[in-house]
Design a protein around this motif. Sequence first.
Motif, PDB file in Angstrom:
ATOM      1  N   PHE A   1       0.853  -1.185   0.000  1.00  0.00           N
ATOM      2  CA  PHE A   1       0.000   0.000   0.000  1.00  0.00           C
ATOM      3  C   PHE A   1       0.895   1.242   0.000  1.00  0.00           C
ATOM      4  O   PHE A   1       1.689   1.440   0.917  1.00  0.00           O
ATOM      5  CB  PHE A   1      -0.918  -0.001   1.218  1.00  0.00           C
ATOM      6  CG  PHE A   1      -1.970  -1.077   1.182  1.00  0.00           C
ATOM      7  CD1 PHE A   1      -3.206  -0.831   0.611  1.00  0.00           C
ATOM      8  CD2 PHE A   1      -1.717  -2.340   1.704  1.00  0.00           C
ATOM      9  CE1 PHE A   1      -4.184  -1.816   0.574  1.00  0.00           C
ATOM     10  CE2 PHE A   1      -2.678  -3.340   1.661  1.00  0.00           C
ATOM     11  CZ  PHE A   1      -3.921  -3.075   1.095  1.00  0.00           C
ATOM     12  N   VAL A   2       0.742   2.066  -1.030  1.00  0.00           N
ATOM     13  CA  VAL A   2       1.595   3.245  -1.210  1.00  0.00           C
ATOM     14  C   VAL A   2       0.915   4.467  -0.599  1.00  0.00           C
ATOM     15  O   VAL A   2      -0.275   4.706  -0.826  1.00  0.00           O
ATOM     16  CB  VAL A   2       1.878   3.486  -2.708  1.00  0.00           C
ATOM     17  CG1 VAL A   2       2.813   4.673  -2.886  1.00  0.00           C
ATOM     18  CG2 VAL A   2       2.470   2.230  -3.343  1.00  0.00           C
ATOM     19  N   HIS A   3       1.668   5.229   0.145  1.00  0.00           N
ATOM     20  CA  HIS A   3       1.108   6.352   0.887  1.00  0.00           C
ATOM     21  C   HIS A   3       0.429   7.381  -0.015  1.00  0.00           C
ATOM     22  O   HIS A   3       0.801   7.569  -1.179  1.00  0.00           O
ATOM     23  CB  HIS A   3       2.191   7.037   1.715  1.00  0.00           C
ATOM     24  CG  HIS A   3       3.198   7.814   0.893  1.00  0.00           C
ATOM     25  ND1 HIS A   3       2.956   9.089   0.425  1.00  0.00           N
ATOM     26  CD2 HIS A   3       4.456   7.499   0.491  1.00  0.00           C
ATOM     27  CE1 HIS A   3       4.015   9.527  -0.241  1.00  0.00           C
ATOM     28  NE2 HIS A   3       4.933   8.589  -0.224  1.00  0.00           N
ATOM     29  N   ALA A   4      -0.562   8.052   0.549  1.00  0.00           N
ATOM     30  CA  ALA A   4      -1.213   9.174  -0.118  1.00  0.00           C
ATOM     31  C   ALA A   4      -0.490  10.463   0.272  1.00  0.00           C
ATOM     32  O   ALA A   4       0.665  10.432   0.691  1.00  0.00           O
ATOM     33  CB  ALA A   4      -2.689   9.225   0.262  1.00  0.00           C
ATOM     34  N   GLY A   5      -1.173  11.604   0.162  1.00  0.00           N
ATOM     35  CA  GLY A   5      -0.526  12.893   0.324  1.00  0.00           C
ATOM     36  C   GLY A   5       0.165  13.111   1.650  1.00  0.00           C
ATOM     37  O   GLY A   5       1.247  13.704   1.711  1.00  0.00           O
ATOM     38  N   HIS A   6      -0.430  12.656   2.750  1.00  0.00           N
ATOM     39  CA  HIS A   6       0.143  12.927   4.064  1.00  0.00           C
ATOM     40  C   HIS A   6       1.385  12.090   4.353  1.00  0.00           C
ATOM     41  O   HIS A   6       2.108  12.387   5.309  1.00  0.00           O
ATOM     42  CB  HIS A   6      -0.894  12.684   5.163  1.00  0.00           C
ATOM     43  CG  HIS A   6      -1.876  13.807   5.290  1.00  0.00           C
ATOM     44  ND1 HIS A   6      -2.891  13.987   4.387  1.00  0.00           N
ATOM     45  CD2 HIS A   6      -1.977  14.820   6.194  1.00  0.00           C
ATOM     46  CE1 HIS A   6      -3.585  15.067   4.738  1.00  0.00           C
ATOM     47  NE2 HIS A   6      -3.051  15.586   5.815  1.00  0.00           N
ATOM     48  N   GLY A   7       1.603  11.064   3.565  1.00  0.00           N
ATOM     49  CA  GLY A   7       2.803  10.261   3.758  1.00  0.00           C
ATOM     50  C   GLY A   7       2.622   9.069   4.659  1.00  0.00           C
ATOM     51  O   GLY A   7       3.516   8.223   4.772  1.00  0.00           O
ATOM     52  N   MET A   8       1.468   8.965   5.341  1.00  0.00           N
ATOM     53  CA  MET A   8       1.199   7.838   6.226  1.00  0.00           C
ATOM     54  C   MET A   8       0.359   6.780   5.506  1.00  0.00           C
ATOM     55  O   MET A   8      -0.210   7.044   4.443  1.00  0.00           O
ATOM     56  CB  MET A   8       0.465   8.319   7.481  1.00  0.00           C
ATOM     57  CG  MET A   8       1.257   9.280   8.340  1.00  0.00           C
ATOM     58  SD  MET A   8       0.268  10.021   9.664  1.00  0.00           S
ATOM     59  CE  MET A   8      -0.127   8.579  10.655  1.00  0.00           C
ATOM     60  N   VAL A   9       0.277   5.594   6.080  1.00  0.00           N
ATOM     61  CA  VAL A   9      -0.497   4.510   5.474  1.00  0.00           C
ATOM     62  C   VAL A   9      -1.650   4.078   6.384  1.00  0.00           C
ATOM     63  O   VAL A   9      -2.242   3.018   6.195  1.00  0.00           O
ATOM     64  CB  VAL A   9       0.404   3.294   5.144  1.00  0.00           C
ATOM     65  CG1 VAL A   9       1.379   3.647   4.038  1.00  0.00           C
ATOM     66  CG2 VAL A   9       1.144   2.801   6.379  1.00  0.00           C
ATOM     67  N   ASP A  10      -1.980   4.934   7.368  1.00  0.00           N
ATOM     68  CA  ASP A  10      -3.021   4.587   8.332  1.00  0.00           C
ATOM     69  C   ASP A  10      -4.379   4.384   7.682  1.00  0.00           C
ATOM     70  O   ASP A  10      -5.182   3.588   8.158  1.00  0.00           O
ATOM     71  CB  ASP A  10      -3.131   5.694   9.379  1.00  0.00           C
ATOM     72  CG  ASP A  10      -3.229   7.070   8.752  1.00  0.00           C
ATOM     73  OD1 ASP A  10      -2.192   7.592   8.322  1.00  0.00           O
ATOM     74  OD2 ASP A  10      -4.344   7.601   8.662  1.00  0.00           O
ATOM     75  N   GLY A  11      -4.666   5.086   6.588  1.00  0.00           N
ATOM     76  CA  GLY A  11      -5.980   4.974   5.958  1.00  0.00           C
ATOM     77  C   GLY A  11      -6.259   3.630   5.321  1.00  0.00           C
ATOM     78  O   GLY A  11      -7.399   3.358   4.923  1.00  0.00           O
TER      79      GLY A  11
END
Length: 358
Positions: free
Chosen positions: A111-121
């Motif tokens: 899972f590649v991070h979105a804008g915030h840089g985290m993968v919590d979503g």
Amino acid sequence: MNAAQTAVIPSAGPVAPSLVRQILLDIWSTTLKHDVTVHDNFFQVGGDSLTALVTIEQINQRLGWRLNMGDLMRFQTIAELSTEKAQPQAANTESALIRMSNRGSRTPIVFVHAGHGMVDGYGRLVRELGADRACYGLQSPLLVEGTESVPDDIQGLAGLYADALQDEFGEDEFHLFGSCAGGALCVELNRIAADRGLVIGRTIVVDGYIERGPVSAMSEDELIVDFYEGVLRMSGSTEHFPAVSPQDVDLEQALRNSAAAIFGTGLGFDERAEAFCRRLYLSFVSTARAWESYRPEPADVDLLLLLAQDNYTLDEWSSAVKGELTAEVLDSEFYGQRLCIEEASYLVARTVTYLGES
């Protein structure tokens, strides 16, 4: 007498939402294999010493904490753990590539991070897709302590991430999954995969955005608002904090409120929380600026594209993807990473079908 018998059960009053509590809920629900609440006692709802060890490992991997068995024995509910034992970081600060589930026989998903840089979503997706499969999260390296800078374009970031993936997988196959800006990173990773020795199976993008024409660069104040609103959406705490506009936004106040939304108001805002939020903000700005300058060349990639209703970039994706593009506009009021949370069951079903798995 066992741990569950000696535990003090806290009052089941309302607990304000926070991003950390949401991540803990995702982890506990995954390891215990059923839904839990912030007031459930770990050892009374199915937890034992083995699941406790797995749970502690996942908390330490995803949140970057340093829990041990004694901590979980003492703080046996998420309400307690997130208040009494919370540490002021919400991502692994030692490695950009983290494992979010146990290994298994199925092909791994990154899972590649979105804008915030985290993968919590991606937590709810990992819960369902991670059965008999290793799921990994690719975070922004700017969340890793000691990293001062990263490439300032999507292509350069993809090259940096390819190194981490090569170190982990070698010649073994894995799938890619990205949302928002993570979609562009997935395209570029596919473009360089063969040259970098990566074996990418299939790629899924949820509400990704790419542009072919010029994009107006966001002002610093607009970036602060976008960052702040994104944190509130991810934590489910939008109604608990004041709205701001580019005309009245203040970075220090935005970071302070973001820290409360991430960690909960009980932790307070100390220097460590401030340091984490500043790294998170820098990660967001770096990714946003890289995306603004990104103009994809056509790439030979097969891709499942699931878009939010108001995503206007289907034509752009059709031009950028020269492989087989399977596209669908979702009937949902959510968008971005929040879509991955609220519509997780549907996204899992579409992903499993696309991967050819039962």
